[in-house]
Design a protein around this motif. Structure first.
Motif, PDB file in Angstrom:
ATOM      1  N   GLY A   1      -2.452   4.118   9.593  1.00  0.00           N
ATOM      2  CA  GLY A   1      -2.928   4.236   8.229  1.00  0.00           C
ATOM      3  C   GLY A   1      -2.117   5.194   7.383  1.00  0.00           C
ATOM      4  O   GLY A   1      -1.267   5.932   7.877  1.00  0.00           O
ATOM      5  N   LEU A   2      -2.398   5.144   6.113  1.00  0.00           N
ATOM      6  CA  LEU A   2      -1.795   6.047   5.137  1.00  0.00           C
ATOM      7  C   LEU A   2      -2.935   6.539   4.255  1.00  0.00           C
ATOM      8  O   LEU A   2      -3.620   5.737   3.615  1.00  0.00           O
ATOM      9  CB  LEU A   2      -0.752   5.304   4.303  1.00  0.00           C
ATOM     10  N   SER A   3      -3.167   7.827   4.253  1.00  0.00           N
ATOM     11  CA  SER A   3      -4.295   8.356   3.480  1.00  0.00           C
ATOM     12  C   SER A   3      -3.920   8.526   2.009  1.00  0.00           C
ATOM     13  O   SER A   3      -2.748   8.658   1.655  1.00  0.00           O
ATOM     14  CB  SER A   3      -4.759   9.699   4.051  1.00  0.00           C
ATOM     15  N   VAL A   4      -4.926   8.533   1.180  1.00  0.00           N
ATOM     16  CA  VAL A   4      -4.722   8.795  -0.246  1.00  0.00           C
ATOM     17  C   VAL A   4      -4.122  10.187  -0.428  1.00  0.00           C
ATOM     18  O   VAL A   4      -3.255  10.400  -1.278  1.00  0.00           O
ATOM     19  CB  VAL A   4      -6.048   8.648  -1.024  1.00  0.00           C
ATOM     20  N   ALA A   5      -4.559  11.134   0.402  1.00  0.00           N
ATOM     21  CA  ALA A   5      -4.030  12.496   0.302  1.00  0.00           C
ATOM     22  C   ALA A   5      -2.520  12.517   0.511  1.00  0.00           C
ATOM     23  O   ALA A   5      -1.799  13.233  -0.183  1.00  0.00           O
ATOM     24  CB  ALA A   5      -4.720  13.406   1.320  1.00  0.00           C
ATOM     25  N   GLU A   6      -2.034  11.738   1.464  1.00  0.00           N
ATOM     26  CA  GLU A   6      -0.590  11.693   1.704  1.00  0.00           C
ATOM     27  C   GLU A   6       0.150  11.116   0.510  1.00  0.00           C
ATOM     28  O   GLU A   6       1.216  11.599   0.133  1.00  0.00           O
ATOM     29  CB  GLU A   6      -0.290  10.858   2.946  1.00  0.00           C
ATOM     30  N   PHE A   7      -0.408  10.076  -0.076  1.00  0.00           N
ATOM     31  CA  PHE A   7       0.212   9.481  -1.253  1.00  0.00           C
ATOM     32  C   PHE A   7       0.244  10.485  -2.402  1.00  0.00           C
ATOM     33  O   PHE A   7       1.266  10.695  -3.032  1.00  0.00           O
ATOM     34  CB  PHE A   7      -0.551   8.219  -1.669  1.00  0.00           C
ATOM     35  N   VAL A   8      -0.886  11.143  -2.657  1.00  0.00           N
ATOM     36  CA  VAL A   8      -0.971  12.091  -3.766  1.00  0.00           C
ATOM     37  C   VAL A   8      -0.082  13.301  -3.512  1.00  0.00           C
ATOM     38  O   VAL A   8       0.537  13.837  -4.428  1.00  0.00           O
ATOM     39  CB  VAL A   8      -2.441  12.513  -4.010  1.00  0.00           C
ATOM     40  N   TYR A   9       0.020  13.725  -2.257  1.00  0.00           N
ATOM     41  CA  TYR A   9       0.837  14.898  -1.933  1.00  0.00           C
ATOM     42  C   TYR A   9       2.290  14.703  -2.353  1.00  0.00           C
ATOM     43  O   TYR A   9       2.915  15.627  -2.889  1.00  0.00           O
ATOM     44  CB  TYR A   9       0.749  15.208  -0.442  1.00  0.00           C
ATOM     45  N   SER A  10       2.827  13.510  -2.151  1.00  0.00           N
ATOM     46  CA  SER A  10       4.215  13.278  -2.559  1.00  0.00           C
ATOM     47  C   SER A  10       4.364  13.376  -4.073  1.00  0.00           C
ATOM     48  O   SER A  10       5.384  13.842  -4.583  1.00  0.00           O
ATOM     49  CB  SER A  10       4.732  11.932  -2.038  1.00  0.00           C
ATOM     50  N   VAL A  11       3.347  12.983  -4.810  1.00  0.00           N
ATOM     51  CA  VAL A  11       3.369  13.113  -6.268  1.00  0.00           C
ATOM     52  C   VAL A  11       3.286  14.588  -6.658  1.00  0.00           C
ATOM     53  O   VAL A  11       3.987  15.041  -7.564  1.00  0.00           O
ATOM     54  CB  VAL A  11       2.223  12.296  -6.907  1.00  0.00           C
ATOM     55  N   VAL A  12       2.458  15.348  -5.957  1.00  0.00           N
ATOM     56  CA  VAL A  12       2.331  16.788  -6.241  1.00  0.00           C
ATOM     57  C   VAL A  12       3.662  17.494  -5.985  1.00  0.00           C
ATOM     58  O   VAL A  12       4.064  18.372  -6.747  1.00  0.00           O
ATOM     59  CB  VAL A  12       1.183  17.407  -5.425  1.00  0.00           C
TER      60      VAL A  12
END
Length: 94
Positions: A61-72
């Motif tokens: 899986g890929l969590s939403v947190a991981e996706f958002v972290y790259s944006v941060v």
């Protein structure tokens, strides 16, 4: 911070480097502002990251947190003008 600084001291001259904590600017970002930024980032762009592609191909899986972290992390780059940035991790902890 001191442990991290000890690890990178052989590569960084801390007399000429500036240490910053991203809370300086990220603590000022409201949820509506973050959502507005996220609305501009195509998911397909983030899925180009090799790590994400590999994990998804392996059925992980890929969590939403991981996706958002790259944006941060990208927000950090916009907030400061630096020749080099060190720190952070490639993905948010699972």
């Amino acid at each position: 911070m001191s442990t991290y600084q000890q690890q990178v001291t052989p590569f960084i001259d801390f007399e000429h480097a500036e240490l910053r904590f991203n809370g300086e600017w990220l603590n000022k970002v409201s949820l509506p502002q973050l959502v507005e930024i996220l609305a501009r980032v195509p998911v397909s762009m983030s899925l180009q990251h090799e790590d994400f592609r590999t994990r998804l191909a392996e059925g992980q899986g890929l969590s939403v947190a991981e996706f958002v972290y790259s944006v941060v992390m990208a927000m950090d780059s916009v907030a400061i003008t630096a020749d080099v940035e060190l720190g952070g991790v490639g993905r948010a902890p699972r």
